[in-house]
Write an enzyme that holds these catalytic residues in place. Structure first.
Site, PDB file in Angstrom:
ATOM      1  N   LYS A   1      42.386  10.594  39.477  1.00 23.77           N
ATOM      2  CA  LYS A   1      42.815  11.786  40.214  1.00 23.77           C
ATOM      3  C   LYS A   1      41.995  11.949  41.511  1.00 23.77           C
ATOM      4  O   LYS A   1      41.028  11.215  41.735  1.00 23.77           O
ATOM      5  CB  LYS A   1      42.711  13.014  39.297  1.00 23.77           C
ATOM      6  CG  LYS A   1      43.610  12.893  38.048  1.00 23.77           C
ATOM      7  CD  LYS A   1      45.072  13.057  38.368  1.00 23.77           C
ATOM      8  CE  LYS A   1      46.090  12.558  37.391  1.00 23.77           C
ATOM      9  NZ  LYS A   1      46.044  12.804  35.997  1.00 23.77           N
TER      10      LYS A   1
HETATM   11  C1  LIG Z   1      46.926  13.046  34.676  1.00 21.58           C
HETATM   12  C2  LIG Z   1      47.916  14.109  34.395  1.00 21.58           C
HETATM   13  C3  LIG Z   1      47.716  15.049  33.353  1.00 21.58           C
HETATM   14  C4  LIG Z   1      46.651  14.899  32.317  1.00 21.58           C
HETATM   15  O1  LIG Z   1      45.367  14.894  32.785  1.00 21.58           O
HETATM   16  P1  LIG Z   1      44.176  14.515  31.770  1.00 21.58           P
HETATM   17  O2  LIG Z   1      42.965  15.058  32.473  1.00 21.58           O
HETATM   18  O3  LIG Z   1      44.162  13.028  31.663  1.00 21.58           O
HETATM   19  O4  LIG Z   1      44.423  15.184  30.488  1.00 21.58           O
HETATM   20  C5  LIG Z   1      48.614  16.091  33.234  1.00 21.58           C
HETATM   21  N1  LIG Z   1      49.665  16.213  34.059  1.00 21.58           N
HETATM   22  C6  LIG Z   1      49.913  15.317  35.038  1.00 21.58           C
HETATM   23  C7  LIG Z   1      51.091  15.522  35.931  1.00 21.58           C
HETATM   24  C8  LIG Z   1      49.053  14.228  35.223  1.00 21.58           C
HETATM   25  O5  LIG Z   1      49.322  13.326  36.167  1.00 21.58           O
END
Ligand SMILES: *Cc1c(COP(=O)(O)O)cnc(C)c1O
Length: 391
Positions: free
Chosen positions: A189
């Site tokens: 992210k």
């Molecule tokens: C990555 C992601 C999540 C989940 O994030 P985590 O921190 O891995 O639980 C949720 N929603 C979207 C759209 C994502 O891309």
């Protein structure tokens, strides 16, 4: 005809931006003797609230956990219905299923790939409790329309802002628009703590509830419990979960948050180079970025018009791989996965726009440490494949 520069460059899909500062912060935490939820987590929450201009920030160990305690705090129960986009990651749908509630999907818009507010009201029933807009790729959804629908039908809005840390909606930072907002600090992210998440809200009651839920339903934070001012006594007020963030993660988060503005700016600059070149190629359609939103680039996607090409999207991905460029596809719509078909009777064809986009898009590498030469290498490769495989 574009000439492909044969000196190979290896372009991974993603590289996290971890520098000396982050490493030192983590080492400092390890040496401090306080490695689980403690002072750095508290500081990270305070800084995150300042950054998003939200009253309360609660750090957790993933965005999935953030979404889960958000839904729990608004009182989701078995049989409830929650409206969301099918064009998202597993997490958005699964948290609804944790409650034996039903994810009710609404198709996306062809220009932004975000949920289409015009199609929401038709899906509202007496069981609907909430809407989870997903800010695809870092571009905020049409929040005015969504908030108006929610108000009219007495629904809560929980934003999945996993892609949208630092994004803005009409001058307001995401994290401060809907009732509750969930962020991700997963490795890929825009900022990372390895694994981690944050939930923000301006509502005192939700904040109180989520604070308790994230650590075993216990009434005191661990850092208070074990410090001098605390005591051995605690009470379990709710069933709770083991979702707390550690100070090791928070140490990473604090330094990443400081750099976030720069990291997002760098992504924006690199994306602009992609945009400039790809907008000249007729076989490529780009995702529309609206003027009124403060988009941040989490994903950079291209939509291939494969009817003009001799190869399909999957073959295109293989061609990029042959040129040492790793890519991805965001997302395989949730409703066509076996679990959703089997559990909720969703079928291929239910959300034609999401399906059509899924079949034709590719997410290209985009991260702050990419150089201009890396970006140009990807642009040349895409251009070359198109010119070779044009019908
Ligand atoms: C990555 C992601 C999540 C989940 O994030 P985590 O921190 O891995 O639980 C949720 N929603 C979207 C759209 C994502 O891309």
């Amino acid at each position: 005809m574009i000439k492909f520069k044969r000196q190979m460059r290896k372009i991974p899909y993603f590289k996290p931006d971890i520098e000396e500062e982050e490493i030192n912060e983590v080492v400092d935490t390890l040496k401090s003797g306080w490695i689980t939820t403690g002072p750095k987590t508290k500081k990270f929450e305070e800084e995150f609230s300042k950054y998003t201009n939200s009253k309360y920030s609660i750090a957790v160990n993933s965005c999935t956990a953030a979404l889960h305690i958000a839904l729990d705090s608004i009182g989701i129960k078995k049989g409830d219905e929650i409206i969301t986009s099918p064009f998202t990651f597993a997490a958005t749908g699964e948290v609804i299923c944790y409650f034996d509630a039903k994810p009710v999907f609404v198709d996306i818009k062809e220009d932004t790939y975000n949920i289409d507010p015009k199609k929401i009201e038709a899906k509202i029933t007496s069981k609907t409790r909430a809407i989870i807009p997903v800010h695809y790729g870092g571009q905020p959804c049409d929040m005015d329309e969504i908030m108006a629908i929610a108000k009219k039908h007495n629904l809560k809005v929980i934003e999945d802002a996993a892609h949208a840390i630092g994004a803005e909606y009409k001058g307001k930072k995401i994290g401060n628009v809907g009732d509750i907002t969930a962020f991700s600090f997963y490795a890929t992210k825009n900022m990372t703590t390895g694994e981690g998440g944050m939930v923000t809200t301006n509502d005192k009651e939700y904040a109180k509830k989520m604070n308790i839920l994230r650590l075993h339903g216990i009434s005191k934070d661990a850092w208070k419990r074990y410090s001098d001012e605390g005591s051995w006594y605690y009470e379990i007020l709710d069933k709770g979960y083991k979702y707390n963030m550690s100070d090791i993660q928070a140490a990473l988060g604090l330094s990443q948050l400081k750099k976030l503005g720069d990291l997002n700016k760098k992504r924006g600059k690199l994306a602009a180079i992609y945009n400039e070149s790809f907008s000249k190629i007729p076989e490529i359609k780009l995702r529309k970025i609206k003027d009124e939103v403060g988009n941040i680039y989490h994903l950079y996607t291209i939509w291939l018009n494969t009817s003009n090409l001799k190869i399909n999207r999957n073959e295109f991905i293989e061609e990029l791989k042959r040129r040492s460029i790793s890519t991805s596809v965001h997302f395989i719509p949730l409703h066509i996965h076996p679990y959703y078909k089997k559990t909720f009777n969703y079928c291929v064809g239910d959300f034609p726009i999401a399906e059509k986009i899924y079949e034709n898009i590719i997410s290209l590498p985009l991260y702050p440490s990419m150089t201009k030469a890396d970006i140009e290498y990807v642009i040349d490769a895409v251009g070359e494949i198109i010119s070779i495989d044009r019908k």
